[in-house]
Design a protein around this motif. Structure first.
Motif, PDB file in Angstrom:
ATOM      1  N   ASN A  25      -1.270  36.255 -18.388  1.00  0.00           N
ATOM      2  CA  ASN A  25      -0.976  34.878 -18.771  1.00  0.00           C
ATOM      3  C   ASN A  25      -0.904  33.925 -17.583  1.00  0.00           C
ATOM      4  O   ASN A  25      -0.382  34.237 -16.549  1.00  0.00           O
ATOM      5  CB  ASN A  25       0.368  34.795 -19.466  1.00  0.00           C
ATOM      6  N   THR A  26      -1.361  32.634 -17.792  1.00  0.00           N
ATOM      7  CA  THR A  26      -1.223  31.599 -16.772  1.00  0.00           C
ATOM      8  C   THR A  26       0.103  30.902 -16.950  1.00  0.00           C
ATOM      9  O   THR A  26       0.439  30.433 -18.023  1.00  0.00           O
ATOM     10  CB  THR A  26      -2.356  30.564 -16.885  1.00  0.00           C
ATOM     11  N   ALA A  74       8.089  38.611 -18.242  1.00  0.00           N
ATOM     12  CA  ALA A  74       6.640  38.426 -18.285  1.00  0.00           C
ATOM     13  C   ALA A  74       6.228  38.757 -19.712  1.00  0.00           C
ATOM     14  O   ALA A  74       6.853  39.614 -20.358  1.00  0.00           O
ATOM     15  CB  ALA A  74       5.946  39.348 -17.287  1.00  0.00           C
ATOM     16  N   TYR A  75       5.203  38.097 -20.239  1.00  0.00           N
ATOM     17  CA  TYR A  75       4.890  38.302 -21.649  1.00  0.00           C
ATOM     18  C   TYR A  75       3.407  38.171 -21.925  1.00  0.00           C
ATOM     19  O   TYR A  75       2.645  37.612 -21.141  1.00  0.00           O
ATOM     20  CB  TYR A  75       5.663  37.317 -22.515  1.00  0.00           C
ATOM     21  N   THR A  76       2.988  38.708 -23.061  1.00  0.00           N
ATOM     22  CA  THR A  76       1.613  38.589 -23.525  1.00  0.00           C
ATOM     23  C   THR A  76       1.609  38.831 -25.027  1.00  0.00           C
ATOM     24  O   THR A  76       2.632  39.169 -25.635  1.00  0.00           O
ATOM     25  CB  THR A  76       0.680  39.576 -22.802  1.00  0.00           C
ATOM     26  N   ALA A  77       0.444  38.664 -25.642  1.00  0.00           N
ATOM     27  CA  ALA A  77       0.303  38.907 -27.077  1.00  0.00           C
ATOM     28  C   ALA A  77      -1.046  39.541 -27.355  1.00  0.00           C
ATOM     29  O   ALA A  77      -2.032  39.292 -26.642  1.00  0.00           O
ATOM     30  CB  ALA A  77       0.436  37.600 -27.851  1.00  0.00           C
ATOM     31  N   LYS A  78      -1.088  40.376 -28.354  1.00  0.00           N
ATOM     32  CA  LYS A  78      -2.343  40.914 -28.881  1.00  0.00           C
ATOM     33  C   LYS A  78      -2.345  40.647 -30.368  1.00  0.00           C
ATOM     34  O   LYS A  78      -1.653  41.317 -31.138  1.00  0.00           O
ATOM     35  CB  LYS A  78      -2.451  42.413 -28.598  1.00  0.00           C
ATOM     36  N   GLY A  79      -3.105  39.606 -30.765  1.00  0.00           N
ATOM     37  CA  GLY A  79      -3.027  39.155 -32.139  1.00  0.00           C
ATOM     38  C   GLY A  79      -1.639  38.615 -32.406  1.00  0.00           C
ATOM     39  O   GLY A  79      -1.115  37.794 -31.648  1.00  0.00           O
ATOM     40  N   ASP A  95      -0.440  42.792 -19.755  1.00  0.00           N
ATOM     41  CA  ASP A  95      -1.565  42.634 -20.669  1.00  0.00           C
ATOM     42  C   ASP A  95      -1.438  43.723 -21.723  1.00  0.00           C
ATOM     43  O   ASP A  95      -0.744  44.723 -21.510  1.00  0.00           O
ATOM     44  CB  ASP A  95      -2.894  42.768 -19.916  1.00  0.00           C
ATOM     45  N   ALA A  96      -2.074  43.559 -22.877  1.00  0.00           N
ATOM     46  CA  ALA A  96      -1.938  44.546 -23.945  1.00  0.00           C
ATOM     47  C   ALA A  96      -3.253  44.748 -24.675  1.00  0.00           C
ATOM     48  O   ALA A  96      -4.110  43.851 -24.723  1.00  0.00           O
ATOM     49  CB  ALA A  96      -0.846  44.117 -24.925  1.00  0.00           C
ATOM     50  N   HIS A  97      -3.414  45.945 -25.239  1.00  0.00           N
ATOM     51  CA  HIS A  97      -4.597  46.302 -26.019  1.00  0.00           C
ATOM     52  C   HIS A  97      -4.149  47.047 -27.265  1.00  0.00           C
ATOM     53  O   HIS A  97      -3.209  47.841 -27.219  1.00  0.00           O
ATOM     54  CB  HIS A  97      -5.536  47.207 -25.214  1.00  0.00           C
ATOM     55  N   LYS A  98      -4.837  46.813 -28.356  1.00  0.00           N
ATOM     56  CA  LYS A  98      -4.534  47.525 -29.595  1.00  0.00           C
ATOM     57  C   LYS A  98      -5.428  48.747 -29.712  1.00  0.00           C
ATOM     58  O   LYS A  98      -6.656  48.647 -29.578  1.00  0.00           O
ATOM     59  CB  LYS A  98      -4.728  46.609 -30.807  1.00  0.00           C
ATOM     60  N   VAL A  99      -4.827  49.906 -29.961  1.00  0.00           N
ATOM     61  CA  VAL A  99      -5.580  51.142 -30.125  1.00  0.00           C
ATOM     62  C   VAL A  99      -5.873  51.381 -31.604  1.00  0.00           C
ATOM     63  O   VAL A  99      -7.005  51.641 -32.002  1.00  0.00           O
ATOM     64  CB  VAL A  99      -4.809  52.338 -29.531  1.00  0.00           C
ATOM     65  N   ASN A 100      -4.847  51.314 -32.430  1.00  0.00           N
ATOM     66  CA  ASN A 100      -4.997  51.385 -33.882  1.00  0.00           C
ATOM     67  C   ASN A 100      -3.828  50.654 -34.526  1.00  0.00           C
ATOM     68  O   ASN A 100      -3.099  49.925 -33.837  1.00  0.00           O
ATOM     69  CB  ASN A 100      -5.115  52.839 -34.370  1.00  0.00           C
ATOM     70  N   GLY A 101      -3.614  50.844 -35.809  1.00  0.00           N
ATOM     71  CA  GLY A 101      -2.625  50.055 -36.526  1.00  0.00           C
ATOM     72  C   GLY A 101      -1.216  50.111 -35.989  1.00  0.00           C
ATOM     73  O   GLY A 101      -0.481  49.134 -36.076  1.00  0.00           O
ATOM     74  N   ASN A 102      -0.811  51.257 -35.428  1.00  0.00           N
ATOM     75  CA  ASN A 102       0.564  51.380 -34.938  1.00  0.00           C
ATOM     76  C   ASN A 102       0.645  51.794 -33.474  1.00  0.00           C
ATOM     77  O   ASN A 102       1.709  52.177 -32.990  1.00  0.00           O
ATOM     78  CB  ASN A 102       1.343  52.382 -35.799  1.00  0.00           C
ATOM     79  N   THR A 103      -0.479  51.717 -32.764  1.00  0.00           N
ATOM     80  CA  THR A 103      -0.521  52.168 -31.372  1.00  0.00           C
ATOM     81  C   THR A 103      -1.094  51.083 -30.465  1.00  0.00           C
ATOM     82  O   THR A 103      -2.136  50.496 -30.774  1.00  0.00           O
ATOM     83  CB  THR A 103      -1.370  53.446 -31.226  1.00  0.00           C
ATOM     84  N   TYR A 104      -0.396  50.830 -29.364  1.00  0.00           N
ATOM     85  CA  TYR A 104      -0.823  49.833 -28.382  1.00  0.00           C
ATOM     86  C   TYR A 104      -0.727  50.402 -26.976  1.00  0.00           C
ATOM     87  O   TYR A 104       0.018  51.356 -26.719  1.00  0.00           O
ATOM     88  CB  TYR A 104       0.066  48.582 -28.470  1.00  0.00           C
ATOM     89  N   VAL A 105      -1.494  49.787 -26.080  1.00  0.00           N
ATOM     90  CA  VAL A 105      -1.393  50.070 -24.655  1.00  0.00           C
ATOM     91  C   VAL A 105      -0.957  48.789 -23.967  1.00  0.00           C
ATOM     92  O   VAL A 105      -1.526  47.716 -24.215  1.00  0.00           O
ATOM     93  CB  VAL A 105      -2.742  50.544 -24.073  1.00  0.00           C
ATOM     94  N   ALA A 106       0.064  48.879 -23.125  1.00  0.00           N
ATOM     95  CA  ALA A 106       0.498  47.735 -22.326  1.00  0.00           C
ATOM     96  C   ALA A 106       0.260  48.047 -20.858  1.00  0.00           C
ATOM     97  O   ALA A 106       0.654  49.115 -20.373  1.00  0.00           O
ATOM     98  CB  ALA A 106       1.967  47.422 -22.564  1.00  0.00           C
ATOM     99  N   TYR A 116       1.153  49.887 -13.987  1.00  0.00           N
ATOM    100  CA  TYR A 116       1.824  50.785 -14.918  1.00  0.00           C
ATOM    101  C   TYR A 116       1.136  50.658 -16.270  1.00  0.00           C
ATOM    102  O   TYR A 116       0.931  49.554 -16.766  1.00  0.00           O
ATOM    103  CB  TYR A 116       3.299  50.413 -15.057  1.00  0.00           C
ATOM    104  N   ARG A 117       0.764  51.787 -16.836  1.00  0.00           N
ATOM    105  CA  ARG A 117       0.186  51.775 -18.189  1.00  0.00           C
ATOM    106  C   ARG A 117       1.115  52.546 -19.102  1.00  0.00           C
ATOM    107  O   ARG A 117       1.478  53.689 -18.817  1.00  0.00           O
ATOM    108  CB  ARG A 117      -1.213  52.389 -18.192  1.00  0.00           C
ATOM    109  N   VAL A 118       1.520  51.916 -20.197  1.00  0.00           N
ATOM    110  CA  VAL A 118       2.395  52.571 -21.155  1.00  0.00           C
ATOM    111  C   VAL A 118       1.698  52.663 -22.506  1.00  0.00           C
ATOM    112  O   VAL A 118       1.069  51.708 -22.968  1.00  0.00           O
ATOM    113  CB  VAL A 118       3.755  51.836 -21.291  1.00  0.00           C
TER     114      VAL A 118
END
Length: 387
Positions: free
Chosen positions: A2-3, A155-160, A199-210, A226-228
Motif C-alpha cells: 500500500n501507498t 500495516a494493512y492490505t486487502a484482497k477483495g 501484501d496478500a493472495h487468495k489461494v482458495n475460499g478459506n486459505t490466504y497467503v500474506a 515473512y510468508r504466512v
C-alpha cells in the motif's frame, strides 16, 4: 504492497478559530481527561489534495484521503454505500443517510449525511472521531490536524473484501471481511520491526497467503520477508528470509506457488506446501547451488524453478526433481558482462547481480531480459533448458 500518505509536522503555535473534534463521551472518561490527553498529544497536519469544507456548521472531510492517512480501509459494497474498517471497528455508511451502522448492528447518528462533491465523497469529521476515536481539528489557515501517528499502529492490505492488518509493534496479524471486526489470525515473529508492509493472495475460499516485508537498521539496508499461510483465519505455517541489501537491489517478490501449492521460502530451504499446511516437496537450495545464503524463488514451472541467492543475486535454474541446479549468466552473457559481474563487489551501491529478469518460457527455452546500466546494455536473451 500500500501507498501511504504521511503527515507533515504541524507547528506548536495555537491554531486560531479552531474546530476541535474529540471522541464521544463513551470513549473518553471525562472532558478534563480529554483535554489533558489532547494537551500532551502532538498534533500533525494531514496532507490533503481535496480540502475539507464547512456547511451548516458541519465540517466535512474527504473520505478516501482521510482513510488512507489514518490507516482506515475503505470498501465499496454498493451504489454510494461503503464500509470503513479499522483493526478494531467497522461501520457502514451510505451517501445521503445521516447515520452509520457498526459491525454489531448499532446505529451511530451523524451530524449530517455523507455527500459527493465533484466526484469526491465527503463525510462529517465527527464520524471519524466517534466511530474510531481519532481526534481531529481544523481551521482554514492551518488545515486538518490529528494526533494519530501513522508511523505506529498497523500495516494493512486487502484482497477483495478480505482485510489484513499487522501490528507494527508486535507482529500480530488480524484479518476479517469488510463490515466485520477483524480477528486475530496469529503472531509473526518479526525481528527489529521498523518499516512494515504487507501484501496478500487468495489461494482458495478459506486459505490466504500474506507476505510481510520489514526494512530495518540504518540506513535501512536490512530486509526481511515473512510468508504466512492462513487457513480458516488462523496462521498454520510461517517462513522467513533475511538479507543485508547494501547495494539497494530491487529483488523480485517470491512467486505465490505452483498448481495450488504455496512456495514457502525459509532461508535456503524452499517448501511447496499444500493449502492444508502439509509439505509436498522440499528443495535444499544451499546444497543444490553450493551457495550458503538465503534465497528468493522467482519462477516455478513444470520443467524448472528459478531461484536467486540474495548476496550474489545471480539466477540459478533448478531441475524440478531437486537433483540439479545450474548458474545461468555464464551461458548467455558476453565476456565483458561476465567480467563486470565478477569484479563488482556485492556490497557496493548499484550492484545489480547478474542483471537478468525472467520474462517467459516456451518450447524448452526461457526468455530473460538483461539490463546492465553500467555497460549501457538492455536486451532480451534466450536460454535453452539444460536438462
Amino acid at each position: 504492497m500500500n501507498t501511504r500518505k504521511w503527515m507533515k509536522a504541524a507547528g506548536t503555535a495555537s491554531l486560531a478559530a479552531t474546530l476541535l473534534l474529540t471522541a464521544s463521551a463513551a470513549t473518553v472518561p471525562s472532558h478534563a481527561a480529554a483535554a489533558a490527553s489532547e494537551a500532551k498529544a502532538a498534533w500533525s497536519t494531514i496532507d490533503l489534495k481535496n480540502q475539507p469544507f464547512t456547511k451548516n456548521k458541519v465540517l466535512y472531510v474527504p473520505l478516501k484521503e482521510i482513510s488512507e492517512s489514518l490507516q482506515l480501509q475503505l470498501t465499496v459494497v454498493g451504489k454510494n454505500q461503503m464500509y470503513i474498517n479499522s483493526p478494531k471497528e467497522s461501520v457502514r455508511i451510505k451517501v445521503g443517510q445521516a447515520r452509520a451502522v457498526n459491525a454489531k448492528g448499532s446505529v451511530l447518528k451523524l451530524e449530517a449525511a455523507p455527500v459527493i462533491k465533484k466526484g469526491v465523497t465527503y463525510v462529517p469529521a465527527s464520524l471519524i472521531t466517534k466511530a474510531f476515536a481519532i481526534p481531529l481539528r481544523y481551521d482554514a489557515k492551518s488545515g486538518l490536524a490529528t494526533t494519530f501517528n501513522p508511523g505506529t499502529g498497523y500495516a494493512y492490505t486487502a484482497k477483495g473484501s478480505m482485510l489484513f492488518w499487522v501490528n507494527r509493534e508486535n507482529g500480530t496479524l488480524y484479518m476479517g471481511k469488510a463490515g466485520t471486526v477483524p480477528v486475530k489470525a496469529g503472531k509473526v515473529s518479526i525481528e527489529n520491526i521498523d518499516i512494515l508492509e504487507i501484501d496478500a493472495h487468495k489461494v482458495n475460499g478459506n486459505t490466504y497467503v500474506a507476505d510481510i516485508y520489514n526494512t530495518y537498521g540504518e540506513p535501512h539496508i536490512h530486509e526481511a520477508r515473512y510468508r504466512v499461510l492462513i487457513r480458516d483465519q488462523k496462521i498454520i505455517k510461517t517462513a522467513a528470509t533475511q538479507n543485508a541489501n547494501f547495494a539497494g537491489i530491487n529483488y523480485e517478490p517470491n512467486v505465490t506457488g505452483y498448481k495450488g501449492n504455496i512456495a514457502m521460502m525459509n532461508g535456503s530451504k524452499l517448501e511447496l506446501v499444500h493449502p492444508t499446511g502439509k509439505t509436498v516437496k522440499t528443495y535444499d537450495l544451499a546444497a543444490l547451488t553450493g551457495v550458503k545464503d538465503d534465497f528468493t524463488v522467482e519462477a516455478i514451472e513444470q520443467d524448472f524453478l528459478l531461484v536467486r541467492p540474495y548476496t550474489k543475486a545471480t539466477l540459478y535454474i533448478v531441475n524440478p526433481t531437486g537433483t540439479k541446479a545450474e548458474l545461468i549468466y555464464p551461458e548467455i552473457l558476453d565476456e565483458e558482462s561476465i567480467k563486470a559481474i565478477g569484479e563488482m563487489p556485492p556490497n557496493e551501491v548499484g550492484f545489480i547481480g547478474d542483471g537478468l529478469t525472467f520474462v517467459g518460457y516456451k518450447s524448452g527455452k526461457l526468455t530473460l531480459q538483461y539490463d546492465n546500466p553500467f555497460l549501457d546494455i538492455k536486451k532480451n536473451l534466450t536460454y535453452a533448458l539444460p536438462f
